[in-house]
Design an enzyme around this catalytic site. Structure first.
Site, PDB file in Angstrom:
ATOM      1  N   TYR A  27      49.215  39.654  23.159  1.00 33.70           N
ATOM      2  CA  TYR A  27      48.799  39.634  24.195  1.00 33.70           C
ATOM      3  C   TYR A  27      47.648  40.239  24.750  1.00 33.70           C
ATOM      4  O   TYR A  27      47.430  40.848  25.948  1.00 33.70           O
ATOM      5  CB  TYR A  27      49.742  39.485  25.164  1.00 33.70           C
ATOM      6  CG  TYR A  27      50.984  40.573  24.529  1.00 33.70           C
ATOM      7  CD1 TYR A  27      50.654  42.777  24.959  1.00 33.70           C
ATOM      8  CD2 TYR A  27      52.184  40.691  24.144  1.00 33.70           C
ATOM      9  CE1 TYR A  27      50.984  43.689  25.141  1.00 33.70           C
ATOM     10  CE2 TYR A  27      53.022  41.595  24.027  1.00 33.70           C
ATOM     11  CZ  TYR A  27      52.572  42.937  24.481  1.00 33.70           C
ATOM     12  OH  TYR A  27      53.357  44.475  23.909  1.00 33.70           O
ATOM     13  N   CYS A  28      47.276  41.370  23.762  1.00 33.20           N
ATOM     14  CA  CYS A  28      46.323  42.519  24.248  1.00 33.20           C
ATOM     15  C   CYS A  28      44.519  41.890  24.575  1.00 33.20           C
ATOM     16  O   CYS A  28      44.286  41.182  23.967  1.00 33.20           O
ATOM     17  CB  CYS A  28      45.906  43.058  22.769  1.00 33.20           C
ATOM     18  SG  CYS A  28      45.059  44.062  23.234  1.00 33.20           S
ATOM     19  N   SER A 128      53.254  52.584  22.652  1.00 35.08           N
ATOM     20  CA  SER A 128      53.621  51.049  23.287  1.00 35.08           C
ATOM     21  C   SER A 128      54.906  50.161  22.368  1.00 35.08           C
ATOM     22  O   SER A 128      55.125  50.328  20.839  1.00 35.08           O
ATOM     23  CB  SER A 128      52.481  50.272  22.798  1.00 35.08           C
ATOM     24  OG  SER A 128      52.059  50.872  23.486  1.00 35.08           O
ATOM     25  N   CYS A 260      48.148  53.040  39.368  1.00 38.94           N
ATOM     26  CA  CYS A 260      47.127  52.804  39.867  1.00 38.94           C
ATOM     27  C   CYS A 260      47.128  51.490  40.760  1.00 38.94           C
ATOM     28  O   CYS A 260      46.832  50.840  42.174  1.00 38.94           O
ATOM     29  CB  CYS A 260      45.592  52.684  39.411  1.00 38.94           C
ATOM     30  SG  CYS A 260      45.505  51.629  37.816  1.00 38.94           S
ATOM     31  N   ASP A 282      40.216  50.022  33.057  1.00 40.47           N
ATOM     32  CA  ASP A 282      40.161  49.950  31.258  1.00 40.47           C
ATOM     33  C   ASP A 282      40.248  48.701  31.952  1.00 40.47           C
ATOM     34  O   ASP A 282      40.890  47.722  30.257  1.00 40.47           O
ATOM     35  CB  ASP A 282      41.379  50.641  31.092  1.00 40.47           C
ATOM     36  CG  ASP A 282      41.921  50.396  29.728  1.00 40.47           C
ATOM     37  OD1 ASP A 282      40.636  50.590  29.193  1.00 40.47           O
ATOM     38  OD2 ASP A 282      43.031  50.037  29.347  1.00 40.47           O
ATOM     39  N   CYS A 326      51.598  40.036  55.448  1.00 39.77           N
ATOM     40  CA  CYS A 326      52.378  40.210  54.073  1.00 39.77           C
ATOM     41  C   CYS A 326      53.424  41.253  54.542  1.00 39.77           C
ATOM     42  O   CYS A 326      52.842  42.652  55.287  1.00 39.77           O
ATOM     43  CB  CYS A 326      52.644  39.997  52.798  1.00 39.77           C
ATOM     44  SG  CYS A 326      53.671  40.423  51.797  1.00 39.77           S
ATOM     45  N   CYS A 332      52.685  46.943  47.740  1.00 44.59           N
ATOM     46  CA  CYS A 332      52.188  46.813  46.407  1.00 44.59           C
ATOM     47  C   CYS A 332      50.745  46.604  46.609  1.00 44.59           C
ATOM     48  O   CYS A 332      50.201  47.199  46.007  1.00 44.59           O
ATOM     49  CB  CYS A 332      52.406  45.483  46.681  1.00 44.59           C
ATOM     50  SG  CYS A 332      52.191  44.423  46.948  1.00 44.59           S
ATOM     51  N   CYS A 336      47.465  44.655  41.151  1.00 43.27           N
ATOM     52  CA  CYS A 336      46.204  44.638  40.245  1.00 43.27           C
ATOM     53  C   CYS A 336      45.245  43.288  41.042  1.00 43.27           C
ATOM     54  O   CYS A 336      45.640  42.140  40.704  1.00 43.27           O
ATOM     55  CB  CYS A 336      46.216  44.619  38.945  1.00 43.27           C
ATOM     56  SG  CYS A 336      44.593  45.332  38.148  1.00 43.27           S
ATOM     57  N   CYS A 350      53.621  37.690  42.885  1.00 48.87           N
ATOM     58  CA  CYS A 350      53.758  37.602  44.822  1.00 48.87           C
ATOM     59  C   CYS A 350      55.000  37.791  44.420  1.00 48.87           C
ATOM     60  O   CYS A 350      55.825  38.660  45.434  1.00 48.87           O
ATOM     61  CB  CYS A 350      52.777  36.597  45.562  1.00 48.87           C
ATOM     62  SG  CYS A 350      53.091  36.889  47.275  1.00 48.87           S
TER      63      CYS A 350
END
Length: 377
Positions: A27-28, A128, A260, A282, A326, A332, A336, A350
């Site tokens: 999944y990277c 990780s 963030c 990133d 909302c 939230c 992202c 969501c």
């Protein structure tokens, strides 16, 4: 709320070996970034570039503390001599500022020499690891398909033996997302980890469809609620620090969260590749989000410039009406922007976040009242 850009520290992660890694996690999101530089034979940061960054990065800070974050790829594929040189340069250009370092690693390359260095230099280490062995090894394997969990555990054991401060950083996916208690108790009881960050994996396939390893939205909500209840009922509050729970409380209290993804806006943290190219984030290392190169444009100009400011506004400007209306938007902030892949523009997770916020609201309201009372508000 409008802040002067200089009211917060300038923050840029370093990629001293680019996207190169000794693992090939399924999944990277970063492994493919090496193809941005196919024409470059070696993705290795030069000592000259290292010095240029350190000098500019420290010089751009308006506060007394400077945090360096070393990220990958796999950071420990660079020799210790590289990081020892970094410390020498940090001391040379510190100019009275307090310098801190944190390094992200998959933990497989930790040796006694590494552990001794990390302890002696007081570096914080992010490791990780995706939970118990059966969960971790399912996706986190070598390029040859071999498992990695045993080597990660060996690395963690070395960090503990040398009293190195470390945090666990776990990816939540479609597999371990179904086992929240086993996941959480592994970190708390087996690893005796006290600082836990976990990130939901949300990626898309080349055709734009959600990746099969993604954690589901409902699954994510159940995962968070179950761990939260364990965290509260087991007496882990104030003992086991879960980044997402802390960030949620910050938003509940009108404070800036420490992650963030939950913040009001983006552009808090850039990233610099091995060759000096600086990108907005990133998770947005794409040509259209490149801010420039540190050898050609000063770091402060890139990070406080209009292009990065425009990127920071995207988080709020791109919110769909359903999010703006909302009741949980304050909690939230749409999360992202990279995860806003639902047809109506909402975040893929969501539904899960809504369930979580509703579930924790009484506890968060109580904590907010206690904090306000203790501050005389």
């Amino acid at each position: 709320m409008i802040l002067s850009p200089f009211s917060r520290p300038l923050y840029v992660m370093l990629k001293p070996i680019g996207a190169h890694c000794n693992l090939a996690c399924e999944y990277c999101y970063y492994l493919s970034k090496k193809h941005l530089y196919d024409e470059v034979p070696r993705h290795v940061m030069s000592e000259a570039l290292l010095e240029e960054f350190i000098q500019q990065y420290i010089g751009a800070q308006t506060g007394d503390e400077v945090l360096f974050t070393w990220h990958g790829g796999e950071t420990m594929m660079r020799p210790l001599s590289f990081y020892r040189r970094a410390i020498e340069l940090q001391k040379r250009y510190a100019n009275g500022k307090i310098i801190s370092n944190c390094i992200q690693t998959n933990g497989t390359l930790v040796t006694e020499e590494w552990a001794r260095f990390l302890h002696d230099e007081h570096w914080l280490v992010g490791v990780s690891i995706d939970g118990p062995q059966e969960f971790h090894d399912y996706y986190r394997r070598t390029p040859q398909g071999r498992p990695s969990w045993a080597k990660v555990r060996r690395g963690i054991d070395l960090l503990n033996r040398f009293h190195v401060e470390w945090n666990a950083m776990a990816v939540v996916n479609n597999l371990n997302g179904d086992h929240p208690l086993e996941f959480y108790r592994f970190f708390r009881d087996e690893l005796q980890c006290r600082y836990l960050q976990f990130t939901p994996i949300v990626e898309r396939m080349p055709d734009g469809s959600p990746a099969p390893f993604n954690v589901g939205a409902r699954q994510w909500g159940d995962f968070l609620c179950t761990i939260f209840d364990e965290w509260v009922n087991h007496g882990d509050v104030g003992v086991m620090f879960v980044q997402l729970f802390d960030a949620t409380l910050c938003n509940w209290c009108g404070m800036v969260p420490g992650v963030c993804t939950m913040a009001h806006s983006c552009a808090h943290a850039g990233v610099m590749e091995f060759n000096g190219d600086v990108y907005a984030c990133d998770h947005f290392v794409f040509p259209e989000y490149k801010l420039g190169n540190i050898n050609e444009t000063p770091l402060v100009e890139m990070m406080y410039g209009e292009k990065q400011s425009r990127f920071g506004r995207i988080k709020q400007d791109s919110l769909p009406d359903v999010c703006r209306e909302c009741e949980w938007l304050f909690a939230c902030n749409g999360e992202c922007p990279k995860n806003r892949i639902l047809p109506d523009g909402r975040n893929y997770l969501c539904e899960g976040y809504k369930k979580f916020f509703l579930h924790v609201a009484p506890w968060m309201d109580g904590m907010k009242e206690k904090l306000q009372a203790s501050n005389g508000l």
